[in-house]
Design a protein around this motif. Structure first.
Motif, PDB file in Angstrom:
ATOM      1  N   THR A  24       0.830  -1.209   0.000  1.00 35.08           N
ATOM      2  CA  THR A  24       0.000   0.000   0.000  1.00 35.08           C
ATOM      3  C   THR A  24       0.859   1.252   0.000  1.00 35.08           C
ATOM      4  N   GLU A  25       1.893   1.238   0.825  1.00 36.28           N
ATOM      5  CA  GLU A  25       2.792   2.395   0.907  1.00 36.28           C
ATOM      6  C   GLU A  25       3.535   2.612  -0.409  1.00 36.28           C
ATOM      7  N   ASP A  26       4.035   1.546  -1.015  1.00 36.82           N
ATOM      8  CA  ASP A  26       4.784   1.659  -2.263  1.00 36.82           C
ATOM      9  C   ASP A  26       3.899   2.076  -3.430  1.00 36.82           C
ATOM     10  N   ALA A  27       2.620   1.728  -3.391  1.00 38.17           N
ATOM     11  CA  ALA A  27       1.712   2.062  -4.488  1.00 38.17           C
ATOM     12  C   ALA A  27       1.616   3.568  -4.705  1.00 38.17           C
ATOM     13  N   ALA A  28       1.832   4.335  -3.663  1.00 35.58           N
ATOM     14  CA  ALA A  28       1.781   5.792  -3.795  1.00 35.58           C
ATOM     15  C   ALA A  28       2.939   6.328  -4.631  1.00 35.58           C
ATOM     16  N   TYR A  29       3.989   5.544  -4.781  1.00 37.61           N
ATOM     17  CA  TYR A  29       5.184   5.992  -5.505  1.00 37.61           C
ATOM     18  C   TYR A  29       5.379   5.311  -6.854  1.00 37.61           C
ATOM     19  N   ALA A  30       4.622   4.268  -7.111  1.00 39.07           N
ATOM     20  CA  ALA A  30       4.790   3.530  -8.366  1.00 39.07           C
ATOM     21  C   ALA A  30       3.413   3.324  -9.004  1.00 39.07           C
ATOM     22  N   LEU A  31       3.155   4.034 -10.076  1.00 40.42           N
ATOM     23  CA  LEU A  31       1.843   3.982 -10.715  1.00 40.42           C
ATOM     24  C   LEU A  31       1.459   2.574 -11.151  1.00 40.42           C
ATOM     25  N   PHE A  32       2.423   1.768 -11.587  1.00 37.03           N
ATOM     26  CA  PHE A  32       2.084   0.422 -12.041  1.00 37.03           C
ATOM     27  C   PHE A  32       1.569  -0.443 -10.896  1.00 37.03           C
ATOM     28  N   LEU A  33       1.966  -0.132  -9.655  1.00 32.64           N
ATOM     29  CA  LEU A  33       1.476  -0.902  -8.514  1.00 32.64           C
ATOM     30  C   LEU A  33      -0.002  -0.639  -8.256  1.00 32.64           C
ATOM     31  N   GLU A  34      -0.458   0.564  -8.588  1.00 31.79           N
ATOM     32  CA  GLU A  34      -1.882   0.853  -8.431  1.00 31.79           C
ATOM     33  C   GLU A  34      -2.698   0.002  -9.395  1.00 31.79           C
ATOM     34  N   ALA A  35      -2.201  -0.166 -10.604  1.00 37.30           N
ATOM     35  CA  ALA A  35      -2.919  -0.937 -11.611  1.00 37.30           C
ATOM     36  C   ALA A  35      -2.705  -2.441 -11.451  1.00 37.30           C
ATOM     37  N   TYR A  36      -1.506  -2.844 -11.036  1.00 36.78           N
ATOM     38  CA  TYR A  36      -1.157  -4.263 -10.943  1.00 36.78           C
ATOM     39  C   TYR A  36      -0.468  -4.561  -9.612  1.00 36.78           C
ATOM     40  N   PRO A  37      -1.185  -4.417  -8.510  1.00 39.66           N
ATOM     41  CA  PRO A  37      -0.532  -4.672  -7.223  1.00 39.66           C
ATOM     42  C   PRO A  37      -0.216  -6.158  -7.052  1.00 39.66           C
ATOM     43  N   PRO A  38       0.921  -6.466  -6.431  1.00 38.07           N
ATOM     44  CA  PRO A  38       1.211  -7.868  -6.150  1.00 38.07           C
ATOM     45  C   PRO A  38       0.238  -8.386  -5.091  1.00 38.07           C
ATOM     46  N   SER A  39       0.057  -9.684  -5.061  1.00 39.31           N
ATOM     47  CA  SER A  39      -0.823 -10.244  -4.036  1.00 39.31           C
ATOM     48  C   SER A  39      -0.152 -10.134  -2.673  1.00 39.31           C
ATOM     49  N   ILE A  40      -0.963 -10.099  -1.653  1.00 39.95           N
ATOM     50  CA  ILE A  40      -0.437 -10.036  -0.283  1.00 39.95           C
ATOM     51  C   ILE A  40       0.415 -11.278  -0.006  1.00 39.95           C
ATOM     52  N   ASP A  41      -0.035 -12.436  -0.469  1.00 42.27           N
ATOM     53  CA  ASP A  41       0.728 -13.666  -0.218  1.00 42.27           C
ATOM     54  C   ASP A  41       2.075 -13.675  -0.931  1.00 42.27           C
ATOM     55  N   SER A  42       2.142 -13.163  -2.156  1.00 44.26           N
ATOM     56  CA  SER A  42       3.440 -13.111  -2.837  1.00 44.26           C
ATOM     57  C   SER A  42       4.351 -12.087  -2.158  1.00 44.26           C
ATOM     58  N   GLY A  43       3.779 -10.993  -1.667  1.00 45.93           N
ATOM     59  CA  GLY A  43       4.563 -10.019  -0.917  1.00 45.93           C
ATOM     60  C   GLY A  43       5.080 -10.596   0.395  1.00 45.93           C
ATOM     61  N   ALA A  44       4.245 -11.387   1.065  1.00 46.82           N
ATOM     62  CA  ALA A  44       4.658 -12.035   2.314  1.00 46.82           C
ATOM     63  C   ALA A  44       5.801 -13.014   2.055  1.00 46.82           C
ATOM     64  N   ASP A  45       5.699 -13.781   0.975  1.00 43.15           N
ATOM     65  CA  ASP A  45       6.788 -14.707   0.614  1.00 43.15           C
ATOM     66  C   ASP A  45       8.082 -13.952   0.340  1.00 43.15           C
ATOM     67  N   ALA A  46       7.975 -12.854  -0.403  1.00 46.65           N
ATOM     68  CA  ALA A  46       9.166 -12.066  -0.725  1.00 46.65           C
ATOM     69  C   ALA A  46       9.809 -11.494   0.539  1.00 46.65           C
ATOM     70  N   LEU A  47       8.993 -11.002   1.457  1.00 46.32           N
ATOM     71  CA  LEU A  47       9.533 -10.490   2.719  1.00 46.32           C
ATOM     72  C   LEU A  47      10.224 -11.602   3.498  1.00 46.32           C
ATOM     73  N   TRP A  48       9.592 -12.762   3.574  1.00 45.29           N
ATOM     74  CA  TRP A  48      10.170 -13.889   4.309  1.00 45.29           C
ATOM     75  C   TRP A  48      11.517 -14.283   3.703  1.00 45.29           C
ATOM     76  N   LEU A  49      11.558 -14.419   2.377  1.00 45.47           N
ATOM     77  CA  LEU A  49      12.799 -14.830   1.703  1.00 45.47           C
ATOM     78  C   LEU A  49      13.921 -13.820   1.928  1.00 45.47           C
ATOM     79  N   THR A  50      13.596 -12.555   1.833  1.00 48.93           N
ATOM     80  CA  THR A  50      14.602 -11.517   2.048  1.00 48.93           C
ATOM     81  C   THR A  50      15.076 -11.519   3.498  1.00 48.93           C
ATOM     82  N   ALA A  51      14.138 -11.632   4.428  1.00 50.41           N
ATOM     83  CA  ALA A  51      14.501 -11.655   5.847  1.00 50.41           C
ATOM     84  C   ALA A  51      15.310 -12.901   6.203  1.00 50.41           C
TER      85      ALA A  51
END
Length: 71
Positions: A24-51
């Motif tokens: 949600t926070e990043d969508a304010a800075y990237a127009l493509f995220l408003e139109a094509y936001p990633p799913s919450i589950d894919s974002g959660a996986d990405a956070l887990w992998l990075t962490a």
């Protein structure tokens, strides 16, 4: 990453809440995220992998080897 590690991104509810907040926070800075936001589950996986790479010592024993939490 400090928040993900400190708040327990290995727990599905924490990973999903952080992912939703960050998407949600990043969508304010990237127009493509408003139109094509990633799913919450894919974002959660990405956070887990990075962490898991950033702070494996913060994860409970055996959790990194098990992989990201699944819904």
């Amino acid at each position: 990453m400090d928040r993900a590690c400190g708040e327990g991104v290995w727990e599905l509810d924490v990973a999903r809440a952080l992912a939703e907040e960050f998407i949600t926070e990043d969508a304010a800075y990237a127009l493509f995220l408003e139109a094509y936001p990633p799913s919450i589950d894919s974002g959660a996986d990405a956070l887990w992998l990075t962490a898991a790479d950033y702070c494996p010592e913060d994860f409970p024993p055996g959790v990194v080897e098990t992989g990201p939490p699944q819904p």
